[in-house]
Design an enzyme around this catalytic site. Structure first.
Site, PDB file in Angstrom:
ATOM      1  CG  ASP A 325      -1.863   1.102   1.331  1.00 50.69           C
ATOM      2  OD1 ASP A 325      -2.719   1.193   0.442  1.00 50.69           O
ATOM      3  OD2 ASP A 325      -1.781   1.886   2.294  1.00 50.69           O
ATOM      4  CD  GLU A 361      -2.242   2.206  -3.426  1.00 54.10           C
ATOM      5  OE1 GLU A 361      -3.442   2.441  -3.654  1.00 54.10           O
ATOM      6  OE2 GLU A 361      -1.775   2.198  -2.269  1.00 54.10           O
TER       7      GLU A 361
END
Length: 655
Positions: A325, A361
């Site tokens: 993330d 990401e």
């Protein structure tokens, strides 16, 4: 009791008892707190600081299952970045199991307020290591993003006691569904221990996604009540069916939040060292994550904590890979993001980790935070450009024919940087963050009122359309149009080169009723309603997935070479002209691919034909051979031209 050999942290069972270690540079004293079976504190023991700032203690006679925490003494001066408060029970950053979930309470952030009654205890565990094989997932495969609680809470076949847990993923009905649609890897949204954001409890809401961690290794007891044994067993059962498991992990921030947040672990142990602060302003936390704090991933202690956490999951459960993330934080230094930052390099070169799948990401909200295409190979990267360009193409936006072709071909404009020779794209059209795929074709705007922020949260631009009515409707014509658009979107995704990702439920038309920021909806808004899924869409997804597995051209990762391996044609059957490429509202595109057919083992040609117009289009197919329509379970009739219905994608095989 005696100090043991230098190491960074954790509780390790030794011959005489348990060896504890925790790192803190700026504290004055660290105390180990032990708890009895009645949950009461039975000992508070000072630890010995080493020259490496690791505080150590061996407690003789202590056994597996003992529960513990830490207290840190020192200066409390938040404006100077110092948050030492011995009234706060602290979680070991190396904790591998917790006895209860986290629960937010304002006392967790109140100086001088005792928190022993609020904080979980870490449990001393014995590591069990497996011998992980090579990862099952190969780049180019089909990733299925799953929030395990939302995915299983309403599944009719799963026993009630298992719903919402990792164990439910191994249920035969779940595995049968995964195999039906051809999933290569389940990407499991965060299952490590997290805490609710402080604004949620007063609203009667709770975090549904888990992107607010406190402990990087400890599994959340709500999702994985059986701990590592449950995760390990689930992975083994998925592996037996040829399905890999990828963990979505959050190292960019913690749930301790901003200076008004909680003191639960890193903040209480050494806030000044372990979080990023504005230059010359140690009381000001950097907020490159949008969550209030940013972990200092370039700090040697944090770097090793990250590596040790990843090794823990590979050695302890044979995890195939990881998705990170807000991954630019992993490569951030004092001067910004660095492609070859030490932490990223360590993740790719560690002996245990170097063959694992790594997915970034590639954005955060800090300066220079958009880094799509800039992660070091072999990192795969979420490609939001594909998401937006494909949505805009099917919405009918102007000048989108070329961007669609670029997306289908693997985004070479992005991944050829730094001498890249192939795509590292993870193509997706919807993810946990944003509209579901069905909501993309059913809502023109977001509807986040249930989140309690007057619809101010979430992205305002979703590149979506509603097909004539906002939200749910009973009009058969609109329902049919939405289903057609969903089929076209799914076909486009599965026909793109690179790895692909689909969020659980999108294969069957799952809706969140227009909520595009449903992180706080642990309820029917996010729970997959299995009874309401559209079997026609699921069957179409299975068909597209089958084509992707049959024809090698989709899963190969090299860029197209321009030697006839790909041709772009117009409905005339001739190569696209410059004028056609540049026509703003051009509504058709043909992609003719040279590919190996997995059924025959021979090279052949496959035509993928796109028609976003409101009417039927006829394509002349190149060459003198006949072509067969591929649809459903069997090919259609042979033809020298193709009829492509309105708002659809058609697949034709030469011969």
């Amino acid at each position: 009791m005696a100090a043991n050999k230098p190491r960074q942290g954790g509780a390790i069972i030794v011959e005489t008892g348990v060896d504890f270690a925790v790192w803190s540079h700026n504290s004055g004293q660290i105390e180990l707190c032990l708890f009895g079976d009645d949950d009461k504190e039975i000992a508070r023991l000072p630890m010995e600081r080493g020259d490496d700032h690791v505080h150590r203690l061996v407690v003789d006679g202590l056994k597996e299952g003992a529960r513990y925490g830490y207290r840190a003494h020192g200066v409390y001066a938040p404006d100077s970045g110092l948050w030492f408060d011995p009234s706060k029970l602290l979680i070991d950053p190396y904790a591998k199991e917790l006895d209860r979930p986290f629960r937010y309470d304002p006392l967790l952030g109140t100086f001088g307020a005792e928190t022993q009654h609020l904080v979980p205890r870490a449990i001393v565990t014995r590591d069990i290591h497996v011998a992980p094989d090579k990862p099952l997932f190969k780049p180019g495969g089909f990733i299925y993003e799953v929030a395990v609680r939302s995915f299983t809470m309403l599944h009719p076949d799963i026993p009630a006691a298992q719903r919402g847990t990792v164990k439910a993923l191994a249920h035969p009905s779940v595995i049968a569904h995964l195999k039906r649609i051809g999933v290569d890897a389940v990407e499991l949204m965060p299952i490590t221990a997290w805490i609710d954001e402080r604004h949620l409890p007063p609203l009667g809401l709770r975090n549904s996604w888990g992107y607010n961690p406190i402990a990087f290794m400890a599994l959340d007891p709500r999702l994985v009540p059986g701990g590592m044994a449950e995760l390990r067993d689930t992975v083994a059962k998925l592996h037996a069916e040829g399905i890999a498991l990828i963990l979505d992990l959050v190292f960019n921030h913690t749930g301790e939040s901003d200076r008004f947040g909680t003191t639960l672990s890193l903040r209480g142990l050494d806030n000044l060292s372990l979080y990023r602060h504005l230059p010359g302003r140690p009381g000001e936390l950097v907020n490159d994550t949008g969550t209030g704090n940013t972990v200092a991933c370039d700090h040697p202690y944090v770097r090793q904590l990250i590596i040790d956490s990843l090794r823990h999951f590979v050695l302890g459960a044979a995890i195939d890979g990881f998705r990170f993330d807000l991954a630019p934080v992993l490569g951030r230094t004092a001067t910004g993001f660095e492609t070859h930052a030490e932490t990223l390099k360590a993740m790719l070169t560690d002996e245990v980790l170097k063959d694992r799948v790594m997915i970034a990401e590639p954005w955060d909200i800090g300066p220079g935070g958009y880094q799509l295409g800039n992660f070091p190979a072999p990192f795969l990267e979420w490609n939001d450009r594909v998401r937006d360009d494909v949505r805009c193409y099917w919405r009918g936006d102007d000048h989108k024919t070329g961007t669609l072709a670029t997306a289908l071909a693997g985004s070479s404009d992005i991944f050829s940087r730094n001498n890249g020779t192939g795509t590292r794209s993870v193509n997706f059209l919807a993810a946990h963050d944003g509209f579901t795929l069905r909501d993309v074709v059913s809502y023109s705007g977001k509807h986040n009122e249930a989140n309690g922020e007057q619809n101010r949260d979430g992205h305002n631009e979703n590149h979506s359309w509603n097909n004539g009515a906002e939200g749910e409707t009973r009009f058969p014509g609109i329902i049919r149009k939405r289903r057609d658009d969903l089929k076209a979107l799914l076909s486009t995704l599965f026909a793109s080169r690179g790895s692909i990702m689909l969020t659980a439920g999108d294969e069957g038309g799952r809706t969140q009723h227009g909520n595009n920021n449903a992180y706080c909806q642990d309820n029917e808004i996010t729970w997959v309603d299995w009874a309401a899924l559209d079997d026609e869409l699921i069957a179409h997804t299975a068909f597209c997935s089958g084509l992707r597995k049959r024809f090698s051209v989709f899963t190969e990762m090299g860029f197209f070479g321009g030697d006839g391996d790909i041709q772009w044609i117009s409905p005339s059957g001739e190569p696209m002209s410059t004028q056609e490429w540049e026509t703003p509202k051009f509504s058709t595109l043909g992609m003719v691919l040279s590919t190996r057919d997995g059924q025959s083992g021979e090279m052949t040609r496959l035509a993928v034909l796109f028609n976003r117009s409101g009417g039927e289009e006829i394509f002349a197919l190149p060459g003198s051979a006949t072509w067969q329509l591929l649809a459903g379970d069997a090919p259609g009739k042979s033809a020298i031209s193709a009829i492509v219905p309105r708002r659809s994608v058609a697949f034709y095989l030469e011969g």
